[in-house]
Design a protein around this motif. Structure first.
Motif, PDB file in Angstrom:
ATOM      1  N   VAL A 442      58.982  14.069  63.525  1.00  0.00           N
ATOM      2  CA  VAL A 442      60.104  14.939  63.876  1.00  0.00           C
ATOM      3  C   VAL A 442      60.016  16.103  63.098  1.00  0.00           C
ATOM      4  N   LEU A 443      59.951  17.420  63.617  1.00  0.00           N
ATOM      5  CA  LEU A 443      60.080  18.392  62.806  1.00  0.00           C
ATOM      6  C   LEU A 443      61.413  18.302  61.870  1.00  0.00           C
ATOM      7  N   SER A 444      61.308  18.580  60.706  1.00  0.00           N
ATOM      8  CA  SER A 444      62.284  18.791  59.619  1.00  0.00           C
ATOM      9  C   SER A 444      62.653  19.779  58.907  1.00  0.00           C
ATOM     10  N   THR A 445      62.154  20.806  59.151  1.00  0.00           N
ATOM     11  CA  THR A 445      62.363  21.963  58.510  1.00  0.00           C
ATOM     12  C   THR A 445      62.283  23.287  59.506  1.00  0.00           C
ATOM     13  N   GLY A 446      62.918  24.496  59.196  1.00  0.00           N
ATOM     14  CA  GLY A 446      62.901  25.615  60.053  1.00  0.00           C
ATOM     15  C   GLY A 446      61.769  26.585  59.813  1.00  0.00           C
ATOM     16  N   ALA A 447      61.937  27.724  60.449  1.00  0.00           N
ATOM     17  CA  ALA A 447      60.911  28.930  60.396  1.00  0.00           C
ATOM     18  C   ALA A 447      61.317  29.359  59.146  1.00  0.00           C
ATOM     19  N   GLY A 448      59.978  29.771  58.474  1.00  0.00           N
ATOM     20  CA  GLY A 448      60.299  30.576  57.126  1.00  0.00           C
ATOM     21  C   GLY A 448      59.990  29.674  56.141  1.00  0.00           C
ATOM     22  N   HIS A 449      59.706  28.325  56.176  1.00  0.00           N
ATOM     23  CA  HIS A 449      59.502  27.748  54.800  1.00  0.00           C
ATOM     24  C   HIS A 449      58.350  27.927  54.240  1.00  0.00           C
ATOM     25  N   GLY A 450      57.245  28.333  55.314  1.00  0.00           N
ATOM     26  CA  GLY A 450      55.773  28.569  54.778  1.00  0.00           C
ATOM     27  C   GLY A 450      55.699  30.126  53.908  1.00  0.00           C
ATOM     28  N   GLN A 451      54.940  29.976  53.065  1.00  0.00           N
ATOM     29  CA  GLN A 451      54.860  31.171  52.110  1.00  0.00           C
ATOM     30  C   GLN A 451      53.610  31.751  52.169  1.00  0.00           C
ATOM     31  N   PHE A 452      53.670  33.248  52.000  1.00  0.00           N
ATOM     32  CA  PHE A 452      52.155  34.034  51.815  1.00  0.00           C
ATOM     33  C   PHE A 452      51.587  33.176  50.527  1.00  0.00           C
ATOM     34  N   VAL A 453      50.387  33.106  50.546  1.00  0.00           N
ATOM     35  CA  VAL A 453      49.617  32.604  49.345  1.00  0.00           C
ATOM     36  C   VAL A 453      48.498  33.869  48.895  1.00  0.00           C
ATOM     37  N   ALA A 454      48.645  34.240  47.958  1.00  0.00           N
ATOM     38  CA  ALA A 454      47.706  35.201  47.461  1.00  0.00           C
ATOM     39  C   ALA A 454      46.569  34.554  46.921  1.00  0.00           C
ATOM     40  N   ARG A 455      45.389  35.059  47.373  1.00  0.00           N
ATOM     41  CA  ARG A 455      44.031  34.360  47.202  1.00  0.00           C
ATOM     42  C   ARG A 455      43.299  34.864  46.172  1.00  0.00           C
ATOM     43  N   ARG A 456      42.385  34.144  45.482  1.00  0.00           N
ATOM     44  CA  ARG A 456      41.708  34.848  44.277  1.00  0.00           C
ATOM     45  C   ARG A 456      39.898  35.047  44.797  1.00  0.00           C
ATOM     46  N   PRO A 457      39.744  36.177  44.448  1.00  0.00           N
ATOM     47  CA  PRO A 457      38.243  36.439  44.997  1.00  0.00           C
ATOM     48  C   PRO A 457      37.370  35.752  43.761  1.00  0.00           C
ATOM     49  N   SER A 458      36.059  35.811  44.222  1.00  0.00           N
ATOM     50  CA  SER A 458      35.006  35.159  43.191  1.00  0.00           C
ATOM     51  C   SER A 458      34.630  36.251  42.014  1.00  0.00           C
ATOM     52  N   ASP A 459      34.097  36.081  41.031  1.00  0.00           N
ATOM     53  CA  ASP A 459      33.797  36.929  39.960  1.00  0.00           C
ATOM     54  C   ASP A 459      32.570  38.001  40.527  1.00  0.00           C
ATOM     55  N   PRO A 460      32.413  38.928  40.842  1.00  0.00           N
ATOM     56  CA  PRO A 460      31.445  39.917  41.083  1.00  0.00           C
ATOM     57  C   PRO A 460      30.285  39.786  40.501  1.00  0.00           C
ATOM     58  N   LYS A 461      30.833  39.583  39.049  1.00  0.00           N
ATOM     59  CA  LYS A 461      29.300  39.569  38.350  1.00  0.00           C
ATOM     60  C   LYS A 461      28.454  38.211  38.406  1.00  0.00           C
ATOM     61  N   LEU A 462      28.848  37.389  39.312  1.00  0.00           N
ATOM     62  CA  LEU A 462      28.260  36.041  39.635  1.00  0.00           C
ATOM     63  C   LEU A 462      27.548  36.392  40.838  1.00  0.00           C
ATOM     64  N   ALA A 463      27.725  37.414  41.752  1.00  0.00           N
ATOM     65  CA  ALA A 463      26.842  37.699  42.971  1.00  0.00           C
ATOM     66  C   ALA A 463      25.682  37.659  42.763  1.00  0.00           C
ATOM     67  N   ARG A 464      24.627  37.725  43.704  1.00  0.00           N
ATOM     68  CA  ARG A 464      23.422  37.420  43.747  1.00  0.00           C
ATOM     69  C   ARG A 464      22.994  39.172  43.659  1.00  0.00           C
ATOM     70  N   VAL A 465      21.921  39.316  43.074  1.00  0.00           N
ATOM     71  CA  VAL A 465      21.334  40.615  42.986  1.00  0.00           C
ATOM     72  C   VAL A 465      20.919  41.304  44.288  1.00  0.00           C
ATOM     73  N   PRO A 466      21.485  42.342  44.585  1.00  0.00           N
ATOM     74  CA  PRO A 466      21.030  43.093  45.592  1.00  0.00           C
ATOM     75  C   PRO A 466      19.655  43.593  45.843  1.00  0.00           C
ATOM     76  N   VAL A 467      19.148  44.082  46.984  1.00  0.00           N
ATOM     77  CA  VAL A 467      17.753  44.131  47.052  1.00  0.00           C
ATOM     78  C   VAL A 467      17.547  45.298  46.093  1.00  0.00           C
ATOM     79  N   GLU A 468      18.283  46.437  45.761  1.00  0.00           N
ATOM     80  CA  GLU A 468      17.941  47.761  45.188  1.00  0.00           C
ATOM     81  C   GLU A 468      17.871  47.367  43.641  1.00  0.00           C
ATOM     82  N   ASP A 469      18.444  46.167  43.319  1.00  0.00           N
ATOM     83  CA  ASP A 469      18.202  45.888  41.686  1.00  0.00           C
ATOM     84  C   ASP A 469      16.965  44.941  41.533  1.00  0.00           C
ATOM     85  N   THR A 470      16.267  44.663  42.481  1.00  0.00           N
ATOM     86  CA  THR A 470      15.233  43.864  42.343  1.00  0.00           C
ATOM     87  C   THR A 470      14.007  44.387  41.680  1.00  0.00           C
ATOM     88  N   THR A 471      12.935  43.542  41.048  1.00  0.00           N
ATOM     89  CA  THR A 471      11.978  44.188  40.487  1.00  0.00           C
ATOM     90  C   THR A 471      10.570  43.444  40.866  1.00  0.00           C
TER      91      THR A 471
END
Length: 476
Positions: A442-471
């Motif tokens: 049975v539904l036991s709460t009303g509209a609006g209980h849910g909250q927006f959750v701010a998300r965390r990106p990954s660390d850009p320093k851990l990203a793979r090397v793009p083609v222009e930075d390859t050797t």
């Protein structure tokens, strides 16, 4: 003394079951153990206590395209999600005609506020028409807790060319975002659709020809090649076939950081479902379409062995009359693509995956909550039953046998493609941040209980090397 104790259940703690209590304070899991005392208690004896599901691919309250709007808004869609054991959703800030990416997000934020009963975030969307200064728009969204963006390789008004695709990938890599891709070759679909129409082959079964596996395979290969060039994380959404799944596997061998998502419709429905009388077959029109038994078997294997990372609904809620449109004889080229599934997503996998022995507990948890939390930047709050995380819990009755059907579901959509399917296991009590939103069915709460959750990106320093930075001149 905890605010609430969930007592006596069989609890899914990461990869093992434990008979224990869960102590909750201020909406978060404060302890697991035995003999915990709380101001309030929920008796979980005979129940399996699982982490709340995360559905990171669903559509709610989007602008009208093609003459039809969504049947579900954030209230009805989130209620349906909750009854299906999902406690966090990530729909899209989908642009309408003439909207920028920022404008679409503003609209979605306003539509969600005060309506959802479960927690939520949103994905950004970039199309050919969502405005210039892509970098600037995505930077703004990053400051608002968004950590992902979706691109379409097909659909009029949505498909991006390779130049815009690369622009978004470069921007996303710098932000630590993941880019979601709907991978189908638009030109090939348009070409084949028109040839079928010219030949008079418009029966519903030809939807599987107009969107053949070849078109998905080619687009998946191209998207992953662009991800490899830029070093950007990518999710290929709704992988439907063995051919596109194999492209993902090959890209991983090259070191591409790619997640693969599939949906219930690709393992429980098949191309033969389109070979029915037109009005019946219309219930099975979605894109990419249902595939062959061979692809279904391969996807089950990939779900079990880690080849597929995410289990999402792609909930696309349209009233059946809107789906059929105004054609006297429904045809594949006049029927609106998309089916509901936000409520049936977890029960289907619980019954046919976990209980049937196709999936281990660890793989079930990966697919339904843990991986989505990690990939989309929610794992600081969601995805597991662990001290410090939100108390998003679902009490399942593992012995309950029930029949899926429109009459027992909670979406406003007036059909389900799973009508009459009997399954075992049902979510009966659902907590979001320690508050019961569903209690004993049975539904036991009303509209609006849910909250927006701010998300965390990954660390850009851990990203793979793009083609222009390859050797390459230094390669052995």
């Amino acid at each position: 003394m905890y605010d609430l104790v969930v007592r006596g259940g069989r609890v899914a703690l990461d990869d093992i079951w434990a008979e224990c209590d869960i102590g909750i304070t201020d909406g978060r899991i404060a302890a697991t153990g035995s003999g915990l005392q709380g101001a309030k208690t929920i008796d979980a004896r005979g129940r399996w206590v699982m982490p709340g599901g995360i559905d990171a691919h669903c559509h709610l309250d989007q602008p009208v395209w093609g003459g039809a709007g969504n049947a579900d808004d954030f209230e009805s869609g989130s209620v349906s999600a909750a009854f299906g054991g999902t406690t966090c959703i990530v729909p899209f800030g989908m642009p309408g005609p003439g909207m920028t990416t920022i404008g679409a997000m503003d609209r979605a934020m306003a539509r969600a506020a005060g309506r959802s009963v479960v927690d939520y975030s949103l994905h950004g969307v970039v199309t050919a028409g969502t405005g210039a200064d892509v970098d600037g728009q995505l930077q703004q969204l990053a400051g608002r807790g968004i950590a992902s963006v979706k691109l379409f390789m097909t659909y009029d008004g949505f498909a991006v060319d390779d130049d815009l695709f690369l622009t978004v990938l470069d921007a996303a890599r710098g932000l630590g975002w993941v880019v979601m891709v709907h991978a189908e070759n638009d030109a090939a679909i348009r070409r084949t659709r028109q040839k079928l129409i010219d030949l008079g082959r418009t029966e519903m079964r030809y939807h599987a020809v107009a969107h053949s596996e070849i078109m998905e395979r080619e687009a998946t290969h191209r998207a992953l090649a662009l991800a490899e060039m830029t070093g950007t994380r990518m999710t290929i959404v709704h992988v439907s076939s063995i051919q596109s799944a194999e492209e993902v596997a090959r890209a991983r061998l090259r070191g591409v950081e790619v997640a693969a998502e599939t949906c219930p419709q690709y393992v429980f429905l098949g191309a033969s479902d389109l070979d029915r009388p037109p009005r019946d077959a219309a219930r099975f029109v979605f894109s990419p379409p249902p595939r062959s038994p061979r692809s279904q078997h391969h996807l089950w294997q990939a779900l079990a062995n880690g080849g597929i990372d995410l289990w999402s609904s792609d909930h696309s809620p349209y009233f059946f009359a809107d789906k059929l449109g105004k054609s006297d004889t429904p045809a594949f080229n006049t029927t609106l693509s998309g089916i509901p599934g936000i409520e049936t997503r977890l029960p289907l996998l619980f019954s046919e995956g976990l209980l049937a022995g196709h999936l281990t507990l660890a793989r079930y948890l990966d697919l339904t909550s843990r991986n989505a939390a990690a990939i989309y930047g929610l794992d600081h709050r969601k995805g597991r039953i662990a001290v410090g995380l939100d108390a998003d819990l679902v009490l399942w009755d593992p012995a309950r046998t029930w029949e899926l059907g429109h009459a027992v579901l909670h979406s406003r959509v007036d059909f389900t493609p799973y009508e009459g399917r009997r399954i075992v296991g049902k979510p009966v009590t659902v907590l979001v941040r320690g508050v019961p939103v569903v209690t004993d069915n049975v539904l036991s709460t009303g509209a609006g209980h849910g909250q927006f959750v701010a998300r965390r990106p990954s660390d850009p320093k851990l990203a793979r090397v793009p083609v222009e930075d390859t050797t390459p001149w230094l390669d052995a």
